[in-house]
Design an enzyme around this catalytic site. Structure first.
Site, PDB file in Angstrom:
ATOM      1  N   GLU A 129       7.781  72.664-128.209  1.00  0.00           N
ATOM      2  CA  GLU A 129       7.323  74.014-127.872  1.00  0.00           C
ATOM      3  C   GLU A 129       8.318  75.079-128.356  1.00  0.00           C
ATOM      4  O   GLU A 129       8.721  75.967-127.612  1.00  0.00           O
ATOM      5  CB  GLU A 129       7.067  74.125-126.375  1.00  0.00           C
ATOM      6  CG  GLU A 129       6.024  73.124-125.913  1.00  0.00           C
ATOM      7  CD  GLU A 129       5.625  73.248-124.452  1.00  0.00           C
ATOM      8  OE1 GLU A 129       6.449  73.678-123.644  1.00  0.00           O
ATOM      9  OE2 GLU A 129       4.464  72.909-124.142  1.00  0.00           O
TER      10      GLU A 129
ATOM     11  N   GLU B  63       1.809  73.651-111.292  1.00  0.00           N
ATOM     12  CA  GLU B  63       1.380  74.453-112.437  1.00  0.00           C
ATOM     13  C   GLU B  63      -0.127  74.367-112.681  1.00  0.00           C
ATOM     14  O   GLU B  63      -0.814  75.381-112.775  1.00  0.00           O
ATOM     15  CB  GLU B  63       2.141  74.000-113.692  1.00  0.00           C
ATOM     16  CG  GLU B  63       1.737  74.758-114.947  1.00  0.00           C
ATOM     17  CD  GLU B  63       2.541  74.338-116.176  1.00  0.00           C
ATOM     18  OE1 GLU B  63       3.466  73.514-116.044  1.00  0.00           O
ATOM     19  OE2 GLU B  63       2.231  74.839-117.271  1.00  0.00           O
TER      20      GLU B  63
ATOM     21  N   GLU C  68      10.231  79.727-114.611  1.00  0.00           N
ATOM     22  CA  GLU C  68       9.082  79.311-115.423  1.00  0.00           C
ATOM     23  C   GLU C  68       8.219  78.396-114.560  1.00  0.00           C
ATOM     24  O   GLU C  68       8.701  77.406-113.996  1.00  0.00           O
ATOM     25  CB  GLU C  68       9.558  78.579-116.691  1.00  0.00           C
ATOM     26  CG  GLU C  68       8.406  78.215-117.597  1.00  0.00           C
ATOM     27  CD  GLU C  68       8.790  78.073-119.063  1.00  0.00           C
ATOM     28  OE1 GLU C  68       9.929  78.410-119.434  1.00  0.00           O
ATOM     29  OE2 GLU C  68       7.923  77.618-119.835  1.00  0.00           O
TER      30      GLU C  68
ATOM     31  N   LYS D 138      15.698  69.348-123.810  1.00  0.00           N
ATOM     32  CA  LYS D 138      14.346  69.471-124.362  1.00  0.00           C
ATOM     33  C   LYS D 138      14.542  69.862-125.820  1.00  0.00           C
ATOM     34  O   LYS D 138      15.009  70.971-126.110  1.00  0.00           O
ATOM     35  CB  LYS D 138      13.566  70.548-123.606  1.00  0.00           C
ATOM     36  CG  LYS D 138      12.232  70.934-124.246  1.00  0.00           C
ATOM     37  CD  LYS D 138      11.462  71.950-123.377  1.00  0.00           C
ATOM     38  CE  LYS D 138      10.173  72.410-124.030  1.00  0.00           C
ATOM     39  NZ  LYS D 138       9.387  73.323-123.186  1.00  0.00           N
TER      40      LYS D 138
ATOM     41  N   ASP E 163       0.136  66.804-120.043  1.00  0.00           N
ATOM     42  CA  ASP E 163       1.018  67.747-119.368  1.00  0.00           C
ATOM     43  C   ASP E 163       0.588  68.021-117.929  1.00  0.00           C
ATOM     44  O   ASP E 163      -0.032  69.054-117.653  1.00  0.00           O
ATOM     45  CB  ASP E 163       1.044  69.067-120.164  1.00  0.00           C
ATOM     46  CG  ASP E 163       2.188  69.970-119.748  1.00  0.00           C
ATOM     47  OD1 ASP E 163       3.024  69.531-118.962  1.00  0.00           O
ATOM     48  OD2 ASP E 163       2.234  71.118-120.218  1.00  0.00           O
TER      49      ASP E 163
END
Ligand code: GCV
Length: 678
Positions: free
Chosen positions: A280, A387, A154, A276, A359
């Site tokens: 999300e 990212e 990811e 986590k 983020d």
């Protein structure tokens, strides 16, 4: 090493120190175990000195006691005890190098320090003419892999996972060389699976994977690296066949008790878990009307019986927001969810906090949880996987950004009148400010199975640099870059200078051609690479720029969402006022007219135009600088970076033209320099 780059452990032949007498005999002194770490330290030293200088040193072991190997044992000590055990001193005694430490990990770090000195062609005798002692700034220095067991990663930009393929764990030479690479820069903890724990990864805590995980843990332990796993909070349901994950349910607790006893017995080197939860779409205690503290403490109390810790992420926010709703503010969420329970988290829980409240954007303020939490163990989470910062295509050396984050004054302890108390982010995560039991720093890592590990060779500077900075937060971006270049690419002064000139301004340049003034987010949804000004504007993620024909930015003041007030003074007042707020965060905190004049003297709209044109031009210059290195660096490295630069320039041009055109059209205000806008 196999078919992959050796990076900063390439140990290429060096000119300096070839006749250095003190390198002929090297003494390891102190009190440490004769364990795998020591064996690896000896092996590394012999290999490095032989390959770089042709020296085969006599290694003398002078340990005054056989202490237990710190790699193998699992006991809940403290951050301070961890850091104390990793201290090492290098000196010259009786004509030899002496590396002294109280653990074999300290010796290993000393060896890597010495090899770095040789690798950078510094004069060894001068460097250690007077004894030098090194103590890690942060007890936990961790990499978080977002690798999935099917081999995908990811937010991975450098190939596939070298840990997994087809739901199996891979162990080979690359595993060992990975451990060497990261230990050499001071990393002492690794989470090997994605925080989004799904499918096969949920079964990591079952006998399907124990054997391989135990082997992997042994390899890491041999380099002083603790193994951690990301945990599926709802394991009781997903693999336990239960219908609840309520942290206060006795059945749930009993399941975890049995499970952890099994897991820790089967993986002796496992040091703990990262979780986590309620984020999300991941499950968590909120489902049962419980708090984050309830969830974390339940797991931590059980883990404690095994000397292990629970790292609990604070990335908890509403990801189903209505874009019309201007009151809900994602930036507030971390503080709102975690501050009320400050002091309730048990002492083997560490809250892991992303550097910013949103983020990993190219510019965000520091999370107000740093300075807000005063009674809770804390870790900083940064992201070296690029990212939102260029995806290892655009060069973006992140260490200058991390230096800013670490240097931020939280005023948690000193209060606004003192202002220089020991409460920067660096102080807090070192454990100093609150005398925390555990603390540290983690980075979402940028590695994959590409030949060069990080997609772009230059992105290796972020992996190297993160480790070096985590170990010593006092190091400067410039010296870290220099070490990386000298050890990985070239020791020629001209080449070193040119690459430094590329790396050092690269973050500022990326910020200019993408999202200046702290606005963030104008990226293509899902992929997060490339420009899409409105990509996230009408979405559910809480990520808006709120631009109209008069102005843009998010009002996070007391008149808006109130986020600015989550900071301690004087930060709260500074951020709350458009007149005081630093330019680089102006649009993060304020909705401003295009005609608003910034501290720089420019209007907001002119800043947008200038930053984008300049950012693109400067990116072109970086690419031109790189082209001057043709023939001066390894062809493979040259071609790799050159190809990346071509893509970066395309990306930068799109950003520049799209952002400028969008705001020109919407504001109707001309660029005062009359440049081409579409
Ligand atoms: C691992 C962002 C990323 C997600 C990531 C998440 C997190 O939202 O886009 O891919 O999930 O952060 O940090 O948990």
């Amino acid at each position: 090493m196999g078919n992959y780059a050796k990076l900063w452990l390439n140990y290429s032949s060096k000119k300096n120190n070839k006749d250095c007498k003190v390198l002929k005999k090297i003494v390891f002194s102190g009190s440490f175990a004769d364990d795998k770490i020591l064996e690896n330290a000896k092996k590394e030293l012999s290999l490095g000195l032989k390959d770089m200088l042709g020296i085969e040193p006599q290694i003398i072991i002078s340990s005054d006691g056989n202490t237990q190997s710190c790699a193998a044992k699992r006991e809940l000590t403290s951050g301070k005890a961890i850091a104390d055990s990793e201290v090492y001193t290098i000196s010259i005694k009786d004509g030899s190098i002496d590396i002294s430490a109280v653990s074999s990990t300290g010796i290993l770090y000393g060896v890597f320090n010495l090899l770095r000195t040789v690798g950078c062609e510094k004069d060894v005798e001068k460097e250690y003419a007077s004894a030098k002692t090194f103590r890690p700034s942060n007890p936990l220095r961790m990499l978080n892999h977002w690798d999935n067991m099917d081999g995908s990663i990811e937010r991975g930009y450098s190939g596939r996972s070298f840990f997994y393929e087809n739901d199996e764990i891979i162990i080979n030479n690359r595993t060992v060389d990975y451990a060497r690479l990261i230990a050499s820069v001071g990393i002492n903890a690794v989470v090997i699976n994605n925080v989004n724990v799904k499918q096969a990864a949920s079964y990591m805590i079952t006998d399907r994977y124990f054997e391989k995980l135990a082997q992997l843990g042994e390899i890491f332990a041999g380099y002083g690296i603790g193994l951690y796993l990301s945990l599926n909070y709802a394991s009781t349901i997903e693999i336990g066949g239960m219908d609840s994950a309520d942290p206060l349910d006795e059945g749930v607790k009993a399941w975890w008790k049995e499970k952890m006893a099994e897991v820790f017995a089967k993986i002796p080197t496992l040091k703990g878990f990262l979780v986590k939860a309620d984020s999300e779409g991941r499950p968590g205690p909120f489902t049962y009307g419980r708090t984050q503290a309830d969830g974390a403490n339940m797991l931590a109390d059980i883990a404690k019986e095994h000397g292990a810790i629970i790292i609990w992420r604070c990335f908890v926010y509403n990801c189903r927001q209505d874009w019309r709703d201007k009151k809900t503010d994602r930036a507030r969420a971390g503080y709102d969810n975690f501050k009320p329970m400050d002091g309730d988290y048990h002492d083997n829980v560490i809250l892991q906090i992303k550097n910013g409240p949103m983020d990993f954007q190219i510019r965000e303020p520091i999370s107000p949880l740093f300075g807000g939490l005063t009674k809770t163990n804390q870790m900083l989470e940064v992201q070296i996987a690029q990212e939102y910062t260029g995806q290892q295509i655009d060069v973006c050396y992140l260490i200058p950004m991390f230096k800013e984050i670490l240097g931020f004054k939280t005023y948690a302890k000193s209060g606004k009148d003192i202002g220089n108390g020991d409460d920067t982010v660096a102080d807090i995560i070192s454990g100093k400010t609150f005398d925390s039991r555990f603390s540290g720093i983690a980075a979402v890592t940028n590695t994959g199975n590409d030949f060069n590990w990080t997609g772009d060779y230059l992105a290796g500077a972020n992996l190297f640099g993160f480790g070096r900075l985590a170990f010593d937060t006092g190091l400067e971006s410039d010296e870290i870059a220099e070490e990386f270049i000298r050890m990985t690419i070239s020791n020629e002064d001209g080449v070193v200078d040119t690459i430094k000139e590329i790396l050092l301004p690269s973050r500022a340049i990326y910020e200019k051609y993408t999202c200046p003034l702290g606005i963030g987010w104008m990226v293509k949804p899902a992929t997060h690479y490339g420009c899409s000004v409105d990509g996230y504007e009408y979405d559910r993620w809480g990520t808006y720029h709120r631009a109209d024909h008069l102005g843009l930015g998010v009002d996070r003041t007391d008149k808006g969402t109130g986020y600015a007030l989550q900071y301690n003074e004087p930060n709260a007042s500074i951020y709350n006022s458009p007149a005081a707020c630093p330019d680089e965060l102006a649009l993060f905190f304020h909705h401003l007219p295009y005609t608003h004049v910034l501290h720089s003297g420019k209007t907001v709209i002119q800043h947008i135009y200038d930053a984008h044109f300049e950012g693109y031009d400067e990116a072109v210059k970086l690419a031109e600088k790189w082209e001057t290195l043709k023939g001066k660096v390894d062809d493979g490295i040259f071609e790799n970076v050159s190809e990346r630069f071509k893509r970066q320039l395309y990306n930068a041009k799109e950003w520049c033209d799209q952002v400028n055109t969008y705001f020109h059209r919407i504001s109707g205000i001309e660029d005062e320099k009359g440049r081409e806008i579409w």
